[in-house]
Design a protein around this motif. Structure first.
Motif, PDB file in Angstrom:
ATOM      1  N   THR A 217     -10.134  -1.771   2.673  1.00 51.07           N
ATOM      2  CA  THR A 217      -9.107  -1.379   3.635  1.00 51.07           C
ATOM      3  C   THR A 217      -7.856  -0.817   2.966  1.00 51.07           C
ATOM      4  O   THR A 217      -6.884  -0.494   3.649  1.00 51.07           O
ATOM      5  N   GLY A 218      -7.853  -0.711   1.641  1.00 49.32           N
ATOM      6  CA  GLY A 218      -6.720  -0.107   0.951  1.00 49.32           C
ATOM      7  C   GLY A 218      -5.545  -1.035   0.733  1.00 49.32           C
ATOM      8  O   GLY A 218      -4.394  -0.584   0.693  1.00 49.32           O
ATOM      9  N   THR A 219      -5.791  -2.322   0.548  1.00 45.10           N
ATOM     10  CA  THR A 219      -4.712  -3.274   0.278  1.00 45.10           C
ATOM     11  C   THR A 219      -3.968  -2.879  -0.994  1.00 45.10           C
ATOM     12  O   THR A 219      -4.566  -2.450  -1.972  1.00 45.10           O
ATOM     13  N   HIS A 220      -2.653  -3.055  -0.983  1.00 45.74           N
ATOM     14  CA  HIS A 220      -1.840  -2.598  -2.104  1.00 45.74           C
ATOM     15  C   HIS A 220      -0.663  -3.536  -2.323  1.00 45.74           C
ATOM     16  O   HIS A 220      -0.314  -4.353  -1.470  1.00 45.74           O
ATOM     17  N   GLY A 221      -0.048  -3.402  -3.473  1.00 49.88           N
ATOM     18  CA  GLY A 221       1.205  -4.073  -3.749  1.00 49.88           C
ATOM     19  C   GLY A 221       2.320  -3.052  -3.793  1.00 49.88           C
ATOM     20  O   GLY A 221       2.362  -2.139  -2.967  1.00 49.88           O
ATOM     21  N   THR A 222       3.214  -3.165  -4.778  1.00 48.67           N
ATOM     22  CA  THR A 222       4.274  -2.187  -4.921  1.00 48.67           C
ATOM     23  C   THR A 222       4.479  -1.865  -6.393  1.00 48.67           C
ATOM     24  O   THR A 222       4.238  -2.703  -7.265  1.00 48.67           O
ATOM     25  N   GLY A 223       4.910  -0.644  -6.665  1.00 44.69           N
ATOM     26  CA  GLY A 223       5.128  -0.182  -8.036  1.00 44.69           C
ATOM     27  C   GLY A 223       4.954   1.314  -8.093  1.00 44.69           C
ATOM     28  O   GLY A 223       3.866   1.824  -7.825  1.00 44.69           O
ATOM     29  N   ALA A 224       6.027   2.033  -8.426  1.00 46.02           N
ATOM     30  CA  ALA A 224       5.995   3.495  -8.380  1.00 46.02           C
ATOM     31  C   ALA A 224       5.005   4.090  -9.363  1.00 46.02           C
ATOM     32  O   ALA A 224       4.560   5.230  -9.186  1.00 46.02           O
ATOM     33  N   ARG A 225       4.650   3.361 -10.412  1.00 42.89           N
ATOM     34  CA  ARG A 225       3.703   3.874 -11.403  1.00 42.89           C
ATOM     35  C   ARG A 225       2.309   3.271 -11.239  1.00 42.89           C
ATOM     36  O   ARG A 225       1.436   3.486 -12.085  1.00 42.89           O
ATOM     37  N   LEU A 226       2.111   2.515 -10.164  1.00 40.24           N
ATOM     38  CA  LEU A 226       0.865   1.779  -9.969  1.00 40.24           C
ATOM     39  C   LEU A 226       0.255   2.092  -8.605  1.00 40.24           C
ATOM     40  O   LEU A 226       0.974   2.362  -7.635  1.00 40.24           O
TER      41      LEU A 226
ATOM     42  N   CYS B 139      13.063   2.350  -8.283  1.00 34.96           N
ATOM     43  CA  CYS B 139      11.621   2.512  -8.467  1.00 34.96           C
ATOM     44  C   CYS B 139      11.292   2.870  -9.915  1.00 34.96           C
ATOM     45  O   CYS B 139      10.282   2.438 -10.470  1.00 34.96           O
ATOM     46  N   ALA B 140      12.169   3.673 -10.538  1.00 37.67           N
ATOM     47  CA  ALA B 140      11.930   4.091 -11.918  1.00 37.67           C
ATOM     48  C   ALA B 140      12.238   2.983 -12.912  1.00 37.67           C
ATOM     49  O   ALA B 140      11.576   2.864 -13.947  1.00 37.67           O
ATOM     50  N   ASP B 141      13.244   2.173 -12.603  1.00 40.13           N
ATOM     51  CA  ASP B 141      13.719   1.169 -13.567  1.00 40.13           C
ATOM     52  C   ASP B 141      12.966  -0.150 -13.514  1.00 40.13           C
ATOM     53  O   ASP B 141      13.152  -1.006 -14.386  1.00 40.13           O
ATOM     54  N   ASN B 142      12.140  -0.349 -12.485  1.00 35.48           N
ATOM     55  CA  ASN B 142      11.458  -1.633 -12.307  1.00 35.48           C
ATOM     56  C   ASN B 142       9.955  -1.439 -12.187  1.00 35.48           C
ATOM     57  O   ASN B 142       9.485  -0.464 -11.580  1.00 35.48           O
ATOM     58  N   ASP B 143       9.213  -2.372 -12.747  1.00 37.57           N
ATOM     59  CA  ASP B 143       7.757  -2.300 -12.626  1.00 37.57           C
ATOM     60  C   ASP B 143       7.325  -2.398 -11.169  1.00 37.57           C
ATOM     61  O   ASP B 143       6.411  -1.699 -10.733  1.00 37.57           O
ATOM     62  N   HIS B 144       7.978  -3.280 -10.427  1.00 35.85           N
ATOM     63  CA  HIS B 144       7.631  -3.498  -9.034  1.00 35.85           C
ATOM     64  C   HIS B 144       8.935  -3.651  -8.242  1.00 35.85           C
ATOM     65  O   HIS B 144       9.734  -4.542  -8.540  1.00 35.85           O
ATOM     66  N   PHE B 145       9.138  -2.792  -7.238  1.00 38.67           N
ATOM     67  CA  PHE B 145      10.346  -2.869  -6.425  1.00 38.67           C
ATOM     68  C   PHE B 145       9.959  -2.797  -4.960  1.00 38.67           C
ATOM     69  O   PHE B 145       9.104  -2.009  -4.557  1.00 38.67           O
ATOM     70  N   GLU B 146      10.585  -3.645  -4.153  1.00 41.66           N
ATOM     71  CA  GLU B 146      10.386  -3.619  -2.704  1.00 41.66           C
ATOM     72  C   GLU B 146      11.609  -4.213  -2.035  1.00 41.66           C
ATOM     73  O   GLU B 146      12.455  -4.833  -2.678  1.00 41.66           O
ATOM     74  N   PHE B 147      11.700  -4.006  -0.724  1.00 36.98           N
ATOM     75  CA  PHE B 147      12.787  -4.647   0.009  1.00 36.98           C
ATOM     76  C   PHE B 147      12.396  -4.897   1.453  1.00 36.98           C
ATOM     77  O   PHE B 147      11.479  -4.277   1.992  1.00 36.98           O
TER      78      PHE B 147
END
Length: 438
Positions: free
Chosen positions: A121-130, A207-215
């Motif tokens: 189903t396309g489950t995902h986390g967060t991370g601009a490079r991931l 997004c660029a400075d952190n491996d994983h960013f969300e809010f």
């Protein structure tokens, strides 16, 4: 292989139910194959059941339901590649990987799903490079409509692999998943409230400075709760929250107290706006570190309904501005926060991040409270920027509209017709979103 009197199936949110003709509980690939061929001989459809954490009817079985809870565990480990049985939950996978000194590069915040359900189903986390969980798959074994077990990867049946990593179970029953893992690592978590305008202004930098960013943003408040998770150097020791604070903040505040506020809001809707502002105002900073999966995953005991769309990352500010302006005009108030995450583009045919860097916006409502007008508003705003709905979250789109959003939609349909020409793996949800088999 046990056969049971079929009880009614219900998903976690209580939004979907189905009663199968029969339930099979296979314990090996031979039994999975036998269940499929037996169903085909009788003109029945087959669906694999996971944990029911999809908000849609993706897993609903009206013919033969395959309960994969007896088909779990690690099959093999070869360096970074770990092969697991498809009924293994993410929680079980994380425990087993941790024991082996390995970890997933990225995860979402819920670990109750099965591995096969999460990727399908396309489950995902967060991370601009991931990317999402499906991008961490290096090979799959599927049992097809004819009962044959086939392996696919980037080099073995590559088109089937491009389609099967996110397939809604419409190509066959996944029997094993081979995942690319990493050496176990520790994540440092920093969570704090910040003005929403500031968060949006600094989004690209965050997004660029952190491996994983969300809010998270409460619709009637001016602040967002930001979450930054970053890897610590190899050998760093975890410094988790103390057990008392952890219990108080996650179980008492985020589940117990917030659940109580939701119940009050459900029975006294006029209190929702002040309660939402109260929830936003009591957010407090916290910093800690722990093994990666313990930071990624959060306990979620307050039940809700959810819709989520992936949009081009550059459209995020526009979409949130529309939501901020129009949600207060709804007749029914919204008590749950809006969640925002990001992901890198990928090449999976039905991935919501296919060929574009994406922002994910998820809207929620407490179970039992009105949500249809809110979700319809959100859908209309997301549609204006080419939003793609999460396959496991509530939406109203059908195959005709989805075809325009996915450049490889017809390629997926072609592979589907090749491996399942008689529609053994279809159900009403796949009929709606994937269309008939040509």
């Amino acid at each position: 292989m046990a056969q049971n009197t079929p009880p009614a199936w219900r998903n976690w949110a209580g939004t979907e139910t189905a009663t199968a003709t029969e339930i099979r509980s296979p314990a090996d690939v031979t039994e999975i194959s036998a269940a499929i061929t037996s169903a085909a001989d009788r003109g029945l459809t087959v669906r694999a059941r996971g944990s029911g954490h999809s908000f849609t009817a993706a897993a609903a079985a009206h013919g033969v339901a395959l309960d994969l809870s007896h088909w779990t565990g690690v099959v093999s480990a070869d360096g970074a590649d770990v092969t697991v049985r498809s009924g293994t939950t993410l929680a079980e996978l994380n425990t087993e990987l941790d024991r082996r000194g390995r970890a997933m590069a990225n995860l979402g915040d819920i670990d109750a799903q099965t591995v096969s359900g999460a990727i399908s189903t396309g489950t995902h986390g967060t991370g601009a490079r991931l990317g999402g969980i499906a991008t961490q798959v290096s090979a799959l074994e599927l049992v097809l409509a004819n009962g044959s077990a086939v392996r696919c990867s980037a080099t073995e049946r590559p088109e089937l692999f491009a389609a099967a990593r996110i397939s809604l179970g419409a190509l066959g029953v996944i029997s094993t998943v081979t995942l690319r893992t990493e050496p176990a690592f520790v994540l440092a978590a920093a969570e704090r409230p910040e003005p929403l305008e500031q968060v949006l202004e600094q989004l690209d930098q965050n997004c660029a400075d952190n491996d994983h960013f969300e809010f998270y943003w409460f619709p009637y408040g001016r602040k967002a709760l930001t979450k930054r998770n970053n890897r610590l150097p190899v050998g760093a020791l975890p410094r988790p929250l103390g057990p008392v604070r952890q219990f108080f903040e996650y179980e008492v505040l985020e589940n117990g107290a917030f659940g109580a506020l939701c119940k009050i809001g459900r029975f006294v809707p006029q209190l929702v706006r002040p309660l939402s502002k109260l929830s936003a105002s009591v957010l407090s900073p916290r910093s800690y570190s722990d093994v990666s999966h313990k930071v990624f995953v959060t306990s979620r005991r307050v039940r809700f309904v959810e819709s989520e769309y992936a949009i081009p990352r550059e459209a995020l500010a526009e979409v949130l501005a529309e939501l901020r302006a129009r949600v207060p005009q709804l007749a029914d108030p919204v008590i749950f926060p809006v969640e925002v995450r990001v992901a890198a583009r990928d090449d999976i045919w039905l991935s919501t991040a296919h060929d574009r860097d994406s922002a994910y916006i998820a809207v929620h409502q407490y179970r039992g409270m009105p949500y249809r007008d809110y979700f319809a508003l959100f859908e209309s705003i997301a549609a204006s920027v080419g939003g793609r709905p999460h396959w496991g979250k509530m939406h109203t789109l059908d195959a005709e509209k989805l075809r325009d959003l996915y450049p490889r939609f017809d390629d997926f349909a072609r592979i589907r017709s090749e491996v399942d020409p008689d529609g053994i793996f279809r159900n009403p949800y796949t009929d709606r979103v994937l269309g008939p088999i040509s």
